[in-house]
Motif scaffolding. Structure first.
Motif, PDB file in Angstrom:
ATOM      1  N   ASP A 191       0.956  -1.229  -0.188  1.00  0.00           N
ATOM      2  CA  ASP A 191      -0.083   0.052   0.037  1.00  0.00           C
ATOM      3  C   ASP A 191       0.757   1.192  -0.038  1.00  0.00           C
ATOM      4  O   ASP A 191       2.034   1.303  -0.062  1.00  0.00           O
ATOM      5  CB  ASP A 191      -0.933  -0.006   1.241  1.00  0.00           C
ATOM      6  CG  ASP A 191      -0.195   0.079   2.311  1.00  0.00           C
ATOM      7  OD1 ASP A 191       1.077   0.240   2.636  1.00  0.00           O
ATOM      8  OD2 ASP A 191      -0.848  -0.089   3.598  1.00  0.00           O
ATOM      9  N   PHE A 192       0.137   2.493   0.142  1.00  0.00           N
ATOM     10  CA  PHE A 192       0.746   3.790   0.030  1.00  0.00           C
ATOM     11  C   PHE A 192       1.900   3.811   0.994  1.00  0.00           C
ATOM     12  O   PHE A 192       2.933   4.124   0.674  1.00  0.00           O
ATOM     13  CB  PHE A 192      -0.151   4.876   0.212  1.00  0.00           C
ATOM     14  CG  PHE A 192       0.601   6.137   0.316  1.00  0.00           C
ATOM     15  CD1 PHE A 192       1.345   7.027  -0.571  1.00  0.00           C
ATOM     16  CD2 PHE A 192       0.533   6.740   1.391  1.00  0.00           C
ATOM     17  CE1 PHE A 192       1.775   8.338  -0.528  1.00  0.00           C
ATOM     18  CE2 PHE A 192       1.016   7.949   1.798  1.00  0.00           C
ATOM     19  CZ  PHE A 192       1.789   8.846   0.875  1.00  0.00           C
ATOM     20  N   ARG A 193       1.461   3.341   2.179  1.00  0.00           N
ATOM     21  CA  ARG A 193       2.479   3.847   3.564  1.00  0.00           C
ATOM     22  C   ARG A 193       3.760   2.724   3.309  1.00  0.00           C
ATOM     23  O   ARG A 193       4.864   3.125   3.405  1.00  0.00           O
ATOM     24  CB  ARG A 193       1.615   3.316   4.405  1.00  0.00           C
ATOM     25  CG  ARG A 193       0.944   4.520   5.339  1.00  0.00           C
ATOM     26  CD  ARG A 193       1.798   5.853   5.472  1.00  0.00           C
ATOM     27  NE  ARG A 193       0.991   6.544   6.177  1.00  0.00           N
ATOM     28  CZ  ARG A 193       1.483   7.729   6.741  1.00  0.00           C
ATOM     29  NH1 ARG A 193       2.884   7.954   6.760  1.00  0.00           N
ATOM     30  NH2 ARG A 193       0.773   8.841   7.327  1.00  0.00           N
ATOM     31  N   ALA A 194       3.463   1.430   2.899  1.00  0.00           N
ATOM     32  CA  ALA A 194       4.670   0.767   2.722  1.00  0.00           C
ATOM     33  C   ALA A 194       5.611   1.280   1.744  1.00  0.00           C
ATOM     34  O   ALA A 194       6.812   1.412   1.707  1.00  0.00           O
ATOM     35  CB  ALA A 194       4.037  -0.511   2.105  1.00  0.00           C
ATOM     36  N   ILE A 195       5.146   1.524   0.322  1.00  0.00           N
ATOM     37  CA  ILE A 195       5.926   2.195  -0.926  1.00  0.00           C
ATOM     38  C   ILE A 195       6.597   3.324  -0.334  1.00  0.00           C
ATOM     39  O   ILE A 195       7.669   3.551  -0.319  1.00  0.00           O
ATOM     40  CB  ILE A 195       4.929   2.470  -1.946  1.00  0.00           C
ATOM     41  CG1 ILE A 195       4.446   1.273  -2.482  1.00  0.00           C
ATOM     42  CG2 ILE A 195       5.849   3.226  -2.929  1.00  0.00           C
ATOM     43  CD1 ILE A 195       3.392   1.389  -3.453  1.00  0.00           C
ATOM     44  N   GLN A 196       5.642   4.308   0.087  1.00  0.00           N
ATOM     45  CA  GLN A 196       6.298   5.486   0.899  1.00  0.00           C
ATOM     46  C   GLN A 196       7.647   5.398   1.942  1.00  0.00           C
ATOM     47  O   GLN A 196       8.663   5.983   1.790  1.00  0.00           O
ATOM     48  CB  GLN A 196       5.258   6.388   1.588  1.00  0.00           C
ATOM     49  CG  GLN A 196       5.866   7.856   2.109  1.00  0.00           C
ATOM     50  CD  GLN A 196       6.183   7.631   3.520  1.00  0.00           C
ATOM     51  OE1 GLN A 196       5.740   6.854   4.517  1.00  0.00           O
ATOM     52  NE2 GLN A 196       7.063   8.594   4.044  1.00  0.00           N
ATOM     53  N   GLY A 197       7.345   4.394   2.747  1.00  0.00           N
ATOM     54  CA  GLY A 197       8.377   3.997   3.872  1.00  0.00           C
ATOM     55  C   GLY A 197       9.780   3.687   3.155  1.00  0.00           C
ATOM     56  O   GLY A 197      10.765   3.951   3.445  1.00  0.00           O
ATOM     57  N   GLU A 198       9.536   2.570   1.984  1.00  0.00           N
ATOM     58  CA  GLU A 198      10.454   2.171   1.368  1.00  0.00           C
ATOM     59  C   GLU A 198      11.232   3.258   0.765  1.00  0.00           C
ATOM     60  O   GLU A 198      12.602   3.165   0.685  1.00  0.00           O
ATOM     61  CB  GLU A 198      10.212   0.986   0.585  1.00  0.00           C
ATOM     62  CG  GLU A 198      11.108   0.484  -0.412  1.00  0.00           C
ATOM     63  CD  GLU A 198      12.279  -0.429   0.397  1.00  0.00           C
ATOM     64  OE1 GLU A 198      13.500  -0.988  -0.082  1.00  0.00           O
ATOM     65  OE2 GLU A 198      11.940  -0.491   1.712  1.00  0.00           O
ATOM     66  N   ALA A 199      10.491   4.111   0.113  1.00  0.00           N
ATOM     67  CA  ALA A 199      11.243   5.311  -0.643  1.00  0.00           C
ATOM     68  C   ALA A 199      11.964   6.005   0.263  1.00  0.00           C
ATOM     69  O   ALA A 199      13.261   6.510  -0.089  1.00  0.00           O
ATOM     70  CB  ALA A 199      10.180   5.894  -1.497  1.00  0.00           C
ATOM     71  N   MET A 200      11.513   6.499   1.143  1.00  0.00           N
ATOM     72  CA  MET A 200      12.275   7.465   2.387  1.00  0.00           C
ATOM     73  C   MET A 200      13.436   6.381   2.870  1.00  0.00           C
ATOM     74  O   MET A 200      14.550   7.120   3.165  1.00  0.00           O
ATOM     75  CB  MET A 200      11.410   7.729   3.451  1.00  0.00           C
ATOM     76  CG  MET A 200      10.116   8.624   2.999  1.00  0.00           C
ATOM     77  SD  MET A 200      10.733  10.375   2.384  1.00  0.00           S
ATOM     78  CE  MET A 200      10.374   9.863   0.630  1.00  0.00           C
ATOM     79  N   ARG A 201      13.434   5.075   3.055  1.00  0.00           N
ATOM     80  CA  ARG A 201      14.519   4.300   3.650  1.00  0.00           C
ATOM     81  C   ARG A 201      15.619   4.533   2.474  1.00  0.00           C
ATOM     82  O   ARG A 201      16.836   4.712   3.104  1.00  0.00           O
ATOM     83  CB  ARG A 201      14.066   3.111   3.669  1.00  0.00           C
ATOM     84  CG  ARG A 201      15.131   1.974   4.217  1.00  0.00           C
ATOM     85  CD  ARG A 201      14.885   0.721   4.401  1.00  0.00           C
ATOM     86  NE  ARG A 201      14.615   0.040   3.174  1.00  0.00           N
ATOM     87  CZ  ARG A 201      15.782  -0.442   2.414  1.00  0.00           C
ATOM     88  NH1 ARG A 201      17.021  -0.357   3.214  1.00  0.00           N
ATOM     89  NH2 ARG A 201      15.696  -0.811   1.189  1.00  0.00           N
ATOM     90  N   LEU A 202      15.302   4.383   1.222  1.00  0.00           N
ATOM     91  CA  LEU A 202      16.362   4.338   0.351  1.00  0.00           C
ATOM     92  C   LEU A 202      16.859   5.673   0.068  1.00  0.00           C
ATOM     93  O   LEU A 202      18.077   5.939  -0.005  1.00  0.00           O
ATOM     94  CB  LEU A 202      15.865   4.045  -1.129  1.00  0.00           C
ATOM     95  CG  LEU A 202      15.456   2.321  -1.128  1.00  0.00           C
ATOM     96  CD1 LEU A 202      14.648   2.230  -2.451  1.00  0.00           C
ATOM     97  CD2 LEU A 202      16.577   1.325  -1.096  1.00  0.00           C
ATOM     98  N   LEU A 203      16.158   6.713   0.280  1.00  0.00           N
ATOM     99  CA  LEU A 203      16.613   8.194   0.176  1.00  0.00           C
ATOM    100  C   LEU A 203      17.414   8.437   1.172  1.00  0.00           C
ATOM    101  O   LEU A 203      18.661   9.130   1.168  1.00  0.00           O
ATOM    102  CB  LEU A 203      15.441   9.152  -0.106  1.00  0.00           C
ATOM    103  CG  LEU A 203      14.608   9.347  -1.335  1.00  0.00           C
ATOM    104  CD1 LEU A 203      13.649  10.095  -1.148  1.00  0.00           C
ATOM    105  CD2 LEU A 203      15.641   9.452  -2.351  1.00  0.00           C
ATOM    106  N   VAL A 204      16.974   8.249   2.576  1.00  0.00           N
ATOM    107  CA  VAL A 204      17.844   8.428   3.641  1.00  0.00           C
ATOM    108  C   VAL A 204      19.044   7.442   3.619  1.00  0.00           C
ATOM    109  O   VAL A 204      20.158   8.300   4.137  1.00  0.00           O
ATOM    110  CB  VAL A 204      16.893   8.007   5.079  1.00  0.00           C
ATOM    111  CG1 VAL A 204      17.671   8.261   6.239  1.00  0.00           C
ATOM    112  CG2 VAL A 204      15.891   9.223   5.092  1.00  0.00           C
ATOM    113  N   ALA A 205      19.178   6.502   3.213  1.00  0.00           N
ATOM    114  CA  ALA A 205      20.480   5.411   3.250  1.00  0.00           C
ATOM    115  C   ALA A 205      21.362   6.129   2.323  1.00  0.00           C
ATOM    116  O   ALA A 205      22.415   6.156   2.596  1.00  0.00           O
ATOM    117  CB  ALA A 205      19.823   4.282   2.789  1.00  0.00           C
TER     118      ALA A 205
END
Length: 221
Positions: free
Chosen positions: A181-195
């Motif tokens: 869902d949106f939250r899962a995709i958003q969380g993964e996107a932010m994880r990758l950007l922050v990493a």
């Protein structure tokens, strides 16, 4: 404008007028907003809206200004709530962004609608958008200054913003799947950007570590 109206009454009517314009834009786009249609929805004469705004572009600019101000207030509140914790500030700003967009989808769509006149025509709108953009990147600038993130803070801010905005627009348009869902995709996107932002700050500089040099020597013929 009738002389017997108080300042509070004028503000109240302007607020009602803007709320109707925002809703009509959300349901019918730019063509769904006209001064006559707004007057009909408010139950007033066709000329009444002209007492408060010159045309529909000025009304929509006022709606966008108010929306950007509410948006900026939400971001400021998240920064204040973090009480100096830079990581929490960054997370809080991102969450405040999402909450605003999902709780006020009509306003969010209008804020970034490409069919609107250039904001430079409306000084108050320029101030509101500038304030919002500054708050969106302020936390990233502090993270870079503290050495937690590495890179150009302004460029990084546009990357984070573009990612967040793109996901929200897809979500509001019903283009994202139910799972993930949106939250899962958003969380993964932010994880990758922050990493990625952290990896630059943590990257070693100078001579290679001793163990790496020794490992290379053992592999040499």
């Amino acid at each position: 404008m009738p002389k017997n109206l108080s300042a509070a009454e004028v503000d109240a009517f302007r607020t009602r007028l803007c709320a109707v314009a925002q809703h009509r834009f959300a349901t019918g786009g730019r063509d769904g907003v006209s001064m006559r249609q707004l007057a009909d929805a408010l139950g007033c004469s066709p000329m009444t809206p002209y007492r408060y705004f010159r045309n529909k572009d000025e009304i929509l600019a006022a709606v966008r200004t108010a929306a950007f101000d509410r948006f900026a207030d939400a971001l400021e509140g998240a920064i204040a709530k973090a009480r100096g914790d830079l990581r929490k500030q960054g997370e809080g700003v991102g969450e405040a962004y999402i909450r605003f967009a999902l709780s006020e989808p009509e306003a969010y769509r209008l804020m970034f609608d490409l069919s609107q006149p250039h904001p430079d025509r409306y000084p108050e709108l320029v101030c509101a958008t500038t304030r919002a953009r500054h708050l969106m990147s302020a936390s990233l600038e502090k993270l870079v200054e503290a050495g937690i993130f590495a890179g150009d803070a302004q460029l990084m801010g546009y990357v984070f913003w573009a990612t967040m905005h793109g996901l929200i627009v897809l979500h509001l348009a019903g283009k994202l799947p139910a799972k993930p869902d949106f939250r899962a995709i958003q969380g993964e996107a932010m994880r990758l950007l922050v990493a990625g932002a952290r990896s630059g700050a943590a990257a070693p500089t100078g001579p290679a570590p001793t163990r790496l040099i020794q490992r290379r020597r053992r592999r040499s013929p």
